[in-house]
Design a protein around this motif. Structure first.
Motif, PDB file in Angstrom:
ATOM      1  N   GLN A  30       1.028  -8.850  -9.752  1.00 19.06           N
ATOM      2  CA  GLN A  30       2.145  -9.749  -9.452  1.00 19.06           C
ATOM      3  C   GLN A  30       2.805  -9.360  -8.120  1.00 19.06           C
ATOM      4  OE1 GLN A  30       5.009  -9.702 -12.637  1.00 19.06           O
ATOM      5  NE2 GLN A  30       6.632 -10.542 -11.360  1.00 19.06           N
ATOM      6  N   TYR A  31       2.833  -8.074  -7.809  1.00 11.01           N
ATOM      7  CA  TYR A  31       3.422  -7.585  -6.559  1.00 11.01           C
ATOM      8  C   TYR A  31       2.370  -7.389  -5.462  1.00 11.01           C
ATOM      9  CZ  TYR A  31       7.941  -6.946  -8.728  1.00 11.01           C
ATOM     10  OH  TYR A  31       9.147  -7.171  -9.340  1.00 11.01           O
ATOM     11  N   SER A  32       1.167  -7.900  -5.684  1.00  8.62           N
ATOM     12  CA  SER A  32       0.062  -7.820  -4.712  1.00  8.62           C
ATOM     13  C   SER A  32      -0.276  -6.389  -4.318  1.00  8.62           C
ATOM     14  CB  SER A  32       0.374  -8.650  -3.459  1.00  8.62           C
ATOM     15  OG  SER A  32       0.603  -9.984  -3.807  1.00  8.62           O
ATOM     16  N   ILE A  33      -0.168  -5.477  -5.265  1.00  8.53           N
ATOM     17  CA  ILE A  33      -0.504  -4.076  -5.001  1.00  8.53           C
ATOM     18  C   ILE A  33      -2.019  -3.921  -5.070  1.00  8.53           C
ATOM     19  CG2 ILE A  33      -0.321  -1.725  -5.897  1.00  8.53           C
ATOM     20  CD1 ILE A  33       2.579  -2.571  -6.764  1.00  8.53           C
ATOM     21  N   LEU A  34      -2.571  -3.339  -4.031  1.00  9.44           N
ATOM     22  CA  LEU A  34      -4.013  -3.153  -3.926  1.00  9.44           C
ATOM     23  C   LEU A  34      -4.395  -1.765  -4.429  1.00  9.44           C
ATOM     24  CD1 LEU A  34      -4.343  -4.645  -0.346  1.00  9.44           C
ATOM     25  CD2 LEU A  34      -4.897  -5.775  -2.505  1.00  9.44           C
ATOM     26  N   ASP A 107       5.542   1.374   6.689  1.00  2.00           N
ATOM     27  CA  ASP A 107       4.145   1.132   7.049  1.00  2.00           C
ATOM     28  C   ASP A 107       3.609   2.354   7.775  1.00  2.00           C
ATOM     29  OD1 ASP A 107       1.826  -0.633   8.428  1.00  2.00           O
ATOM     30  OD2 ASP A 107       2.834  -1.802   6.881  1.00  2.00           O
ATOM     31  N   SER A 108       2.401   2.767   7.443  1.00  6.35           N
ATOM     32  CA  SER A 108       1.774   3.861   8.193  1.00  6.35           C
ATOM     33  C   SER A 108       0.939   3.231   9.292  1.00  6.35           C
ATOM     34  CB  SER A 108       0.934   4.740   7.283  1.00  6.35           C
ATOM     35  OG  SER A 108      -0.123   4.006   6.719  1.00  6.35           O
ATOM     36  N   HIS A 109       1.138   3.734  10.455  1.00  2.81           N
ATOM     37  CA  HIS A 109       0.460   3.167  11.620  1.00  2.81           C
ATOM     38  C   HIS A 109      -0.612   4.114  12.123  1.00  2.81           C
ATOM     39  CE1 HIS A 109       3.412  -0.016  11.808  1.00  2.81           C
ATOM     40  NE2 HIS A 109       4.367   0.886  11.705  1.00  2.81           N
ATOM     41  N   SER A 110      -1.396   4.644  11.203  1.00  3.99           N
ATOM     42  CA  SER A 110      -2.445   5.548  11.657  1.00  3.99           C
ATOM     43  C   SER A 110      -3.628   4.720  12.125  1.00  3.99           C
ATOM     44  CB  SER A 110      -2.856   6.495  10.535  1.00  3.99           C
ATOM     45  OG  SER A 110      -3.408   5.780   9.468  1.00  3.99           O
ATOM     46  N   ALA A 118      -5.322  13.608   3.845  1.00  5.25           N
ATOM     47  CA  ALA A 118      -4.432  12.565   3.332  1.00  5.25           C
ATOM     48  C   ALA A 118      -4.034  11.674   4.507  1.00  5.25           C
ATOM     49  CB  ALA A 118      -3.198  13.196   2.702  1.00  5.25           C
ATOM     50  N   PRO A 119      -4.037  10.352   4.317  1.00  5.34           N
ATOM     51  CA  PRO A 119      -3.672   9.458   5.410  1.00  5.34           C
ATOM     52  C   PRO A 119      -2.211   9.636   5.829  1.00  5.34           C
ATOM     53  CG  PRO A 119      -4.718   8.252   3.616  1.00  5.34           C
ATOM     54  CD  PRO A 119      -4.439   9.630   3.123  1.00  5.34           C
ATOM     55  N   LEU A 142       0.381   6.903  -2.793  1.00  4.16           N
ATOM     56  CA  LEU A 142       0.966   5.633  -2.375  1.00  4.16           C
ATOM     57  C   LEU A 142       0.837   5.496  -0.873  1.00  4.16           C
ATOM     58  CD1 LEU A 142       4.375   5.825  -4.301  1.00  4.16           C
ATOM     59  CD2 LEU A 142       2.148   5.121  -5.171  1.00  4.16           C
ATOM     60  N   ARG A 143       0.578   4.276  -0.449  1.00  2.89           N
ATOM     61  CA  ARG A 143       0.487   4.031   0.982  1.00  2.89           C
ATOM     62  C   ARG A 143       0.805   2.566   1.243  1.00  2.89           C
ATOM     63  NH1 ARG A 143      -4.626   4.741   5.064  1.00  2.89           N
ATOM     64  NH2 ARG A 143      -3.375   4.964   6.931  1.00  2.89           N
ATOM     65  N   ARG A 144       1.428   2.310   2.373  1.00  4.63           N
ATOM     66  CA  ARG A 144       1.624   0.948   2.851  1.00  4.63           C
ATOM     67  C   ARG A 144       0.945   0.889   4.209  1.00  4.63           C
ATOM     68  NH1 ARG A 144       6.513  -2.705   2.187  1.00  4.63           N
ATOM     69  NH2 ARG A 144       5.930  -4.474   3.462  1.00  4.63           N
ATOM     70  N   MET A 145       0.013  -0.051   4.334  1.00  8.53           N
ATOM     71  CA  MET A 145      -0.759  -0.158   5.552  1.00  8.53           C
ATOM     72  C   MET A 145      -0.876  -1.630   5.935  1.00  8.53           C
ATOM     73  SD  MET A 145      -4.483   1.581   6.252  1.00  8.53           S
ATOM     74  CE  MET A 145      -5.145   0.846   4.770  1.00  8.53           C
ATOM     75  N   ASN A 146      -0.497  -1.937   7.156  1.00 11.75           N
ATOM     76  CA  ASN A 146      -0.524  -3.324   7.648  1.00 11.75           C
ATOM     77  C   ASN A 146       0.235  -4.256   6.717  1.00 11.75           C
ATOM     78  OD1 ASN A 146      -2.161  -2.526   9.852  1.00 11.75           O
ATOM     79  ND2 ASN A 146      -3.974  -2.658   8.559  1.00 11.75           N
ATOM     80  N   GLY A 147       1.357  -3.767   6.186  1.00  7.67           N
ATOM     81  CA  GLY A 147       2.203  -4.586   5.326  1.00  7.67           C
ATOM     82  C   GLY A 147       1.731  -4.689   3.884  1.00  7.67           C
ATOM     83  N   GLU A 148       0.582  -4.088   3.554  1.00  9.83           N
ATOM     84  CA  GLU A 148       0.054  -4.170   2.190  1.00  9.83           C
ATOM     85  C   GLU A 148       0.330  -2.874   1.439  1.00  9.83           C
ATOM     86  OE1 GLU A 148      -3.685  -7.159   2.556  1.00  9.83           O
ATOM     87  OE2 GLU A 148      -4.041  -5.109   3.256  1.00  9.83           O
ATOM     88  N   LEU A 149       0.777  -3.015   0.193  1.00  6.34           N
ATOM     89  CA  LEU A 149       1.071  -1.863  -0.655  1.00  6.34           C
ATOM     90  C   LEU A 149      -0.189  -1.432  -1.394  1.00  6.34           C
ATOM     91  CD1 LEU A 149       4.447  -3.100  -2.139  1.00  6.34           C
ATOM     92  CD2 LEU A 149       4.126  -1.286  -0.442  1.00  6.34           C
ATOM     93  N   TRP A 150      -0.420  -0.129  -1.409  1.00  8.25           N
ATOM     94  CA  TRP A 150      -1.605   0.422  -2.042  1.00  8.25           C
ATOM     95  C   TRP A 150      -1.237   1.480  -3.079  1.00  8.25           C
ATOM     96  CZ3 TRP A 150      -6.790  -0.671  -1.108  1.00  8.25           C
ATOM     97  CH2 TRP A 150      -7.048  -1.519  -0.030  1.00  8.25           C
TER      98      TRP A 150
END
Length: 176
Positions: A30-34, A107-110, A118-119, A142-150
Motif C-alpha cells: 500500500q505504501y509502495s515499499i520495495l 534519499d541516498s545519493h550514492s 552497506a549502501p 532500510l534505504r530510500r533511493m531515487n524517491g523509492e522506499l526499500w
C-alpha cells in the motif's frame, strides 16, 4: 564522536505487531515499499515470526564508530558490544514495521553500489540471525533511493567488517 550513550544518536518509539505476515506485506505494498530478493526470502521464510499482539518499542540508531569501533567491526563484535553497553537486538519484525513508520528517510545519493558494503544512507536493523547459512539473508536494512522506499535483505558472513560509518538500529531494553 563519543561512545554510546555519550554520542549522537536518533531514538524512535515504534509500534510493532498486531498484523499477520500477509497483512503486513499488504500494508507495505500500500505504501509502495520495495523489497529485493533477499528481503523477500527473509520476509516469507517460516522462521520469520510476527507478533499477533501490538507492542511499543524504543529504538536507538547509531553508527559502528559510536560503539567504540573507529576502524569498523564484524557483526558479532558489534552485537556483543551493543549488549555490553545495555542495548538489545531488535525482533526481526522491527524491519518491516520501522520501514512503514520511517517514510521520510532521506534519499541516498550514492552512485555505483559497492559490493560487500552497506549502501550509503542505509540503516541496518540489528536482529538475531535465523539461519547460519552464509547464503541466507542475515537481516533487513532500510534505504530510500531515487524517491523509492526499500526494505532490503542482506547477506554477510562472520568475517564481514562493517564500516565505522554504517548505521544500525538497536532496541532499548524493556523495563522489568
Amino acid at each position: 564522536m563519543g561512545i554510546y550513550p555519550d554520542c549522537r544518536m536518533i531514538t524512535r518509539t515504534i509500534e510493532v505487531g498486531g498484523l499477520t505476515k500477509s497483512q503486513l506485506y499488504a500494508k507495505m505494498q500500500q505504501y509502495s515499499i520495495l523489497m529485493n530478493e533477499y528481503g523477500e526470502r527473509l520476509f516469507f521464510d517460516d522462521r520469520f515470526p510476527t507478533s499477533n499482539t501490538k507492542y511499543s518499542l524504543k529504538t536507538v540508531e547509531l553508527n559502528v564508530r559510536n560503539l567504540g569501533f573507529p576502524d569498523g567491526a564484524t557483526t558479532d563484535h558489534i552485537f556483543k558490544k551493543a549488549r555490553d553497553l545495555g542495548l538489545d537486538l531488535c525482533p526481526l519484525e522491527v524491519g518491516p514495521y520501522l520501514r512503514l513508520e520511517y517514510l521520510d528517510q532521506p534519499d541516498s545519493h550514492s552512485g555505483i553500489p559497492s559490493q560487500h558494503q552497506a549502501p550509503t544512507g542505509s540503516i541496518t536493523i540489528a536482529a538475531e540471525v535465523i539461519a547460519a547459512d552464509d547464503e541466507f539473508p542475515k537481516g533487513f536494512y532500510l534505504r530510500r533511493m531515487n524517491g523509492e522506499l526499500w526494505l532490503r535483505g542482506y547477506v554477510a558472513d562472520h568475517l564481514h567488517v562493517w564500516s565505522p560509518d554504517d548505521h544500525f538500529i538497536f532496541c532499548h531494553p524493556k523495563k522489568p
